[in-house]
Design an enzyme around this catalytic site. Sequence first.
Site, mmCIF file in Angstrom:
data_model
loop_
_atom_site.group_PDB
_atom_site.id
_atom_site.type_symbol
_atom_site.label_atom_id
_atom_site.label_comp_id
_atom_site.label_asym_id
_atom_site.label_seq_id
_atom_site.Cartn_x
_atom_site.Cartn_y
_atom_site.Cartn_z
ATOM 1 N N GLY A 247 -8.794 -7.131 10.313
ATOM 2 C CA GLY A 247 -7.613 -6.429 10.785
ATOM 3 C C GLY A 247 -7.318 -6.642 12.249
ATOM 4 N NE ARG A 248 -10.250 -2.383 14.401
ATOM 5 C CZ ARG A 248 -11.210 -1.466 14.404
ATOM 6 N NH1 ARG A 248 -11.370 -0.688 15.455
ATOM 7 N NH2 ARG A 248 -11.994 -1.316 13.356
ATOM 8 N NE ARG B 153 -8.506 0.025 3.487
ATOM 9 C CZ ARG B 153 -8.223 -0.405 4.707
ATOM 10 N NH1 ARG B 153 -7.123 0.019 5.315
ATOM 11 N NH2 ARG B 153 -9.006 -1.260 5.327
ATOM 12 C CE1 TYR C 176 -2.597 9.601 6.943
ATOM 13 C CE2 TYR C 176 -3.708 7.558 6.367
ATOM 14 C CZ TYR C 176 -2.977 8.304 7.258
ATOM 15 O OH TYR C 176 -2.595 7.774 8.470
ATOM 16 C CD GLN D 129 -2.766 1.393 2.338
ATOM 17 O OE1 GLN D 129 -2.227 1.835 3.355
ATOM 18 N NE2 GLN D 129 -4.060 1.095 2.290
#
Length: 338
Positions: free
Chosen positions: A316-317, A223, A174, A101
Amino acid sequence: MSLLTSPINIGQLELSNRLAMPPMATAKSNENGEVTQELCDYYAEKSAGGYIGLIISEHSYINPEGKASKGQLSIAKDSDIEGLEKLTATIHQNHTITFAQINHAGGLAKEEITGHQPLSASSIEMPKGARSKVEPTEMTQEDIKKVITDFAAAALRAKKAGFDGVEIHAAHGYLLTQFYSPLTNKRTDQFSGSSIEGRIRLHLEIIQAIREAVGKDYPIAIRLGASDHRPGGTTIADSVIAAQEFEKAGVYLLDISGGFSFYTHPDLKEQGYFSDLTEAIKQNVTIPVLLTGGIVDAEVAEKLLREEKADMIGVGRAILKDSAWAKQAIRTLGNQEN
């Protein structure tokens, strides 16, 4: 057969299953953003056994002014390739596909980290909760050209380092979110914030530049922060149009998350809380759509796939907390078939 454990193609690349580990920052790089043994050990542990179909590495900065935080991985210079080769070799030895990424923090960059004044689509303070109260400098045409060039150069480095594909980070507030969101894009030029065409023009020019750099078959993912979940921000309707244009431009995978809502949903907490976004997008494109968002149970992941909310599931987590999660999930779903 379980859908989660079934193979899927991203372009010409076949994944063994539909489970992905999404990008999660580790801050395990050294002060120059270079790969460390600690970072390799982390990815060796996560990829052990080859139970995850796709690992998307943590976001890497494409140039020094786009660095988001201390300890962030760099893909900004050719000398980074050697370390990144060690990282991809570590993951590949566990028979796992991996994408890099690549990212530019834009107005979320901090001058004390980068040594540069933060740049953004417009000179406007980031929305509340965006981890920055500094008003960035509006990017000039030359600044934009440099970012496009730097994204393409970073993607080529990813390919040379052995990554199986590259993912453009256009979520979580971002730089590319800042161009995409009407909350932060107040430009009146060809990247105008007043139209969806203007707001995705930078994305499309980056995709084109990357495609020219890496060749026609190398997988490109994006993404996308598909909704800001804020009044006046990006909407699902915008993102359906954007997704269709990205597919036309040569993107092979759509990884859906939040914009200025970042990686959480302000109104929904149940597992798969971005499924309203992925479902709408999936109905309008032919390329795979990846859903993340609080998914911790294999049965829920399977259910979301069967309900056609998405084509792939990102966890993910739960994997961050338990490196054996994928092994247990795949085995649980496999046992249910018997």
